[in-house]
Write a protein that holds these residues in place. Sequence first.
Motif, PDB file in Angstrom:
ATOM      1  N   ASN A 163      19.716 -16.863 -14.566  1.00 38.00           N
ATOM      2  CA  ASN A 163      19.823 -17.077 -16.015  1.00 38.00           C
ATOM      3  C   ASN A 163      20.168 -15.795 -16.769  1.00 38.00           C
ATOM      4  OD1 ASN A 163      18.965 -19.716 -15.510  1.00 38.00           O
ATOM      5  ND2 ASN A 163      16.818 -19.034 -15.536  1.00 38.00           N
ATOM      6  N   LYS A 164      20.594 -14.795 -16.022  1.00 35.76           N
ATOM      7  CA  LYS A 164      21.022 -13.509 -16.594  1.00 35.76           C
ATOM      8  C   LYS A 164      19.870 -12.687 -17.183  1.00 35.76           C
ATOM      9  CE  LYS A 164      25.489 -14.415 -15.990  1.00 35.76           C
ATOM     10  NZ  LYS A 164      25.836 -14.146 -14.605  1.00 35.76           N
ATOM     11  N   LYS A 165      18.651 -13.101 -16.871  1.00 35.28           N
ATOM     12  CA  LYS A 165      17.489 -12.327 -17.346  1.00 35.28           C
ATOM     13  C   LYS A 165      17.178 -11.218 -16.333  1.00 35.28           C
ATOM     14  CE  LYS A 165      15.252 -14.649 -20.846  1.00 35.28           C
ATOM     15  NZ  LYS A 165      15.373 -16.106 -20.898  1.00 35.28           N
ATOM     16  N   VAL A 166      16.772 -10.048 -16.851  1.00 38.28           N
ATOM     17  CA  VAL A 166      16.407  -8.962 -15.938  1.00 38.28           C
ATOM     18  C   VAL A 166      15.208  -9.405 -15.099  1.00 38.28           C
ATOM     19  CG1 VAL A 166      15.489  -6.616 -15.811  1.00 38.28           C
ATOM     20  CG2 VAL A 166      17.366  -7.131 -17.356  1.00 38.28           C
ATOM     21  N   LEU A 167      15.315  -9.161 -13.799  1.00 35.99           N
ATOM     22  CA  LEU A 167      14.352  -9.696 -12.838  1.00 35.99           C
ATOM     23  C   LEU A 167      12.930  -9.132 -13.006  1.00 35.99           C
ATOM     24  CD1 LEU A 167      14.799 -11.787 -10.670  1.00 35.99           C
ATOM     25  CD2 LEU A 167      15.259  -9.973  -9.043  1.00 35.99           C
ATOM     26  N   ASN A 168      12.827  -7.850 -13.273  1.00 39.30           N
ATOM     27  CA  ASN A 168      11.516  -7.196 -13.375  1.00 39.30           C
ATOM     28  C   ASN A 168      10.624  -7.412 -12.158  1.00 39.30           C
ATOM     29  OD1 ASN A 168      11.533  -5.695 -15.870  1.00 39.30           O
ATOM     30  ND2 ASN A 168      11.779  -7.692 -16.872  1.00 39.30           N
ATOM     31  N   SER A 169      11.259  -7.656 -11.042  1.00 40.52           N
ATOM     32  CA  SER A 169      10.565  -7.681  -9.757  1.00 40.52           C
ATOM     33  C   SER A 169      11.630  -7.390  -8.709  1.00 40.52           C
ATOM     34  CB  SER A 169       9.923  -9.045  -9.503  1.00 40.52           C
ATOM     35  OG  SER A 169      10.932 -10.020  -9.409  1.00 40.52           O
ATOM     36  N   SER A 170      11.181  -7.287  -7.487  1.00 45.83           N
ATOM     37  CA  SER A 170      12.136  -6.948  -6.444  1.00 45.83           C
ATOM     38  C   SER A 170      12.771  -8.217  -5.874  1.00 45.83           C
ATOM     39  CB  SER A 170      11.379  -6.181  -5.369  1.00 45.83           C
ATOM     40  OG  SER A 170      12.279  -5.713  -4.452  1.00 45.83           O
ATOM     41  N   PRO A 171      14.066  -8.206  -5.561  1.00 46.67           N
ATOM     42  CA  PRO A 171      14.693  -9.431  -5.051  1.00 46.67           C
ATOM     43  C   PRO A 171      14.327  -9.760  -3.603  1.00 46.67           C
ATOM     44  CG  PRO A 171      16.303  -7.669  -5.150  1.00 46.67           C
ATOM     45  CD  PRO A 171      15.036  -7.113  -5.719  1.00 46.67           C
ATOM     46  N   SER A 172      13.731  -8.817  -2.886  1.00 44.24           N
ATOM     47  CA  SER A 172      13.296  -9.125  -1.523  1.00 44.24           C
ATOM     48  C   SER A 172      11.797  -8.887  -1.415  1.00 44.24           C
ATOM     49  CB  SER A 172      14.012  -8.222  -0.518  1.00 44.24           C
ATOM     50  OG  SER A 172      13.527  -6.903  -0.607  1.00 44.24           O
ATOM     51  N   MET A 173      11.201  -9.455  -0.364  1.00 41.39           N
ATOM     52  CA  MET A 173       9.750  -9.368  -0.231  1.00 41.39           C
ATOM     53  C   MET A 173       9.288  -7.914  -0.082  1.00 41.39           C
ATOM     54  SD  MET A 173       7.657 -12.109   1.949  1.00 41.39           S
ATOM     55  CE  MET A 173       7.209 -11.156   3.365  1.00 41.39           C
ATOM     56  N   SER A 174       9.975  -7.152   0.749  1.00 35.45           N
ATOM     57  CA  SER A 174       9.544  -5.770   0.989  1.00 35.45           C
ATOM     58  C   SER A 174      10.013  -4.826  -0.113  1.00 35.45           C
ATOM     59  CB  SER A 174      10.117  -5.276   2.319  1.00 35.45           C
ATOM     60  OG  SER A 174      11.520  -5.104   2.199  1.00 35.45           O
ATOM     61  N   GLY A 175      11.026  -5.254  -0.858  1.00 37.35           N
ATOM     62  CA  GLY A 175      11.633  -4.343  -1.828  1.00 37.35           C
ATOM     63  C   GLY A 175      12.879  -3.681  -1.259  1.00 37.35           C
ATOM     64  N   TYR A 176      13.007  -3.694   0.081  1.00 38.13           N
ATOM     65  CA  TYR A 176      14.186  -3.130   0.748  1.00 38.13           C
ATOM     66  C   TYR A 176      15.053  -4.269   1.301  1.00 38.13           C
ATOM     67  CZ  TYR A 176      11.820   1.421   0.815  1.00 38.13           C
ATOM     68  OH  TYR A 176      11.206   2.598   0.466  1.00 38.13           O
ATOM     69  N   GLY A 177      16.288  -3.937   1.635  1.00 35.57           N
ATOM     70  CA  GLY A 177      17.104  -4.844   2.429  1.00 35.57           C
ATOM     71  C   GLY A 177      18.012  -5.785   1.661  1.00 35.57           C
ATOM     72  N   TYR A 178      17.800  -5.937   0.345  1.00 37.67           N
ATOM     73  CA  TYR A 178      18.680  -6.810  -0.446  1.00 37.67           C
ATOM     74  C   TYR A 178      19.831  -5.933  -0.953  1.00 37.67           C
ATOM     75  CZ  TYR A 178      19.970 -10.509  -3.734  1.00 37.67           C
ATOM     76  OH  TYR A 178      20.634 -11.499  -4.417  1.00 37.67           O
ATOM     77  N   VAL A 179      20.956  -5.981  -0.255  1.00 41.48           N
ATOM     78  CA  VAL A 179      21.962  -4.941  -0.459  1.00 41.48           C
ATOM     79  C   VAL A 179      23.065  -5.319  -1.442  1.00 41.48           C
ATOM     80  CG1 VAL A 179      21.590  -4.070   1.886  1.00 41.48           C
ATOM     81  CG2 VAL A 179      23.423  -5.704   1.459  1.00 41.48           C
ATOM     82  N   GLU A 180      23.635  -4.282  -2.043  1.00 42.83           N
ATOM     83  CA  GLU A 180      24.827  -4.444  -2.884  1.00 42.83           C
ATOM     84  C   GLU A 180      25.984  -3.860  -2.083  1.00 42.83           C
ATOM     85  OE1 GLU A 180      25.086  -6.168  -5.439  1.00 42.83           O
ATOM     86  OE2 GLU A 180      27.040  -5.554  -6.193  1.00 42.83           O
ATOM     87  N   GLU A 181      26.597  -4.737  -1.303  1.00 46.82           N
ATOM     88  CA  GLU A 181      27.576  -4.293  -0.301  1.00 46.82           C
ATOM     89  C   GLU A 181      28.865  -3.746  -0.911  1.00 46.82           C
ATOM     90  OE1 GLU A 181      27.367  -6.654   3.648  1.00 46.82           O
ATOM     91  OE2 GLU A 181      27.325  -8.105   2.023  1.00 46.82           O
ATOM     92  N   PRO A 182      29.611  -2.981  -0.106  1.00 53.46           N
ATOM     93  CA  PRO A 182      30.932  -2.554  -0.579  1.00 53.46           C
ATOM     94  C   PRO A 182      31.805  -3.778  -0.831  1.00 53.46           C
ATOM     95  CG  PRO A 182      30.324  -1.418   1.459  1.00 53.46           C
ATOM     96  CD  PRO A 182      29.297  -2.473   1.238  1.00 53.46           C
ATOM     97  N   LYS A 183      32.523  -3.777  -1.958  1.00 53.40           N
ATOM     98  CA  LYS A 183      33.423  -4.894  -2.256  1.00 53.40           C
ATOM     99  C   LYS A 183      34.777  -4.643  -1.606  1.00 53.40           C
ATOM    100  CE  LYS A 183      31.253  -6.398  -6.490  1.00 53.40           C
ATOM    101  NZ  LYS A 183      31.137  -6.339  -7.906  1.00 53.40           N
ATOM    102  N   LYS A 184      35.580  -5.684  -1.612  1.00 54.20           N
ATOM    103  CA  LYS A 184      36.941  -5.567  -1.069  1.00 54.20           C
ATOM    104  C   LYS A 184      37.660  -4.425  -1.792  1.00 54.20           C
ATOM    105  CE  LYS A 184      39.541  -9.316   0.924  1.00 54.20           C
ATOM    106  NZ  LYS A 184      40.307 -10.509   0.652  1.00 54.20           N
ATOM    107  N   GLY A 185      38.273  -3.547  -1.040  1.00 53.51           N
ATOM    108  CA  GLY A 185      39.018  -2.452  -1.667  1.00 53.51           C
ATOM    109  C   GLY A 185      38.173  -1.192  -1.826  1.00 53.51           C
ATOM    110  N   GLU A 186      36.841  -1.335  -1.730  1.00 53.43           N
ATOM    111  CA  GLU A 186      35.982  -0.134  -1.823  1.00 53.43           C
ATOM    112  C   GLU A 186      35.838   0.460  -0.427  1.00 53.43           C
ATOM    113  OE1 GLU A 186      32.973  -1.070  -5.546  1.00 53.43           O
ATOM    114  OE2 GLU A 186      32.301  -1.559  -3.536  1.00 53.43           O
ATOM    115  N   GLU A 187      35.644   1.765  -0.380  1.00 54.53           N
ATOM    116  CA  GLU A 187      35.462   2.413   0.918  1.00 54.53           C
ATOM    117  C   GLU A 187      34.161   1.914   1.560  1.00 54.53           C
ATOM    118  OE1 GLU A 187      35.817   6.702   0.794  1.00 54.53           O
ATOM    119  OE2 GLU A 187      34.885   6.760   2.782  1.00 54.53           O
TER     120      GLU A 187
END
Length: 272
Positions: A163-187
């Motif tokens: 809903n476009k609201k800021v999460l104010n919590s971690s997206p994964s259980m541990s806080g790690y591992g939910y990645v923002e991967e390189p997009k197409k064209g990015e190194e």
Amino acid sequence: MKIIKSFLIFIVLTLITQVGGFVFFIYEFIHPSFSKKIKSKTPRVLAKFGFFTILYLVFSLIIIPPIASLCGRVPLPFLFEKSDYLKPANAFYGIANRHYVKPELKEEVLLLAEEFCTDNKEVKQLIYLDANFPFIDGFPMHPHKSHSDGEKLDLSFIYRNKNKKVLNSSPSMSGYGYVEEPKKGEENGVQKCEEVNKYYSMMYKVTSQNKDAQFDNTLNKALLRKLCKNSLINKVFIEPHLKKRLRLNGESKIKFHGCHAVRHDDHIHIQM
Ligand SMILES: [Zn+2]
């Protein structure tokens, strides 16, 4: 056999919580005084487990913090000491004594979190992950290569929900591992590091990547800029593709951590 089992428990608790092994040692001395009197197995196991849990929590929450403080490390906000602007991703970090830093780093991060949340009202609190153990410079905190001197801290990136609201919590259980991967064209530096370090994407592999949470470019850029501006913070680690995407090339404090570490497109690492 019993000695080997106890030794293994001691090692595992020490590796995960630093003082847990020591508490287990004390427990092993005390529990026979009552457990031997309990004849049936299940009540005996429950009594022993309950006793260890209470003993561990008393140490972790009440005895360790003042002693650590005398040794130069203080706990970040957790349980008895809440902050309106900084919290752990989950209770594990506090219970496992992984939330200790040098007092000056705590002071700066609390102030920085307050200023950031005041300037960006949608963000209620910054979220911290692994910091350091309470004692001993050089004591390893696995799986980190550093985090052993009170001067390191991991923070969560900022995300929005569906809903476009800021999460104010971690997206994964541990806080790690939910990645923002390189997009197409990015190194893709992640791929290169995975070739030389099979643990590089370790947390990514065990974390659900349901893309409900969206990485917020604007807020993360503002946060990274603020971290770089802080005179106590010397280095900030994120993946190079994020540094480039957020147009932070001018920020000399943002560095690449190297392939020997783990990937940093799921969290921000800061150090004094
Ligand atoms: Zn780190």
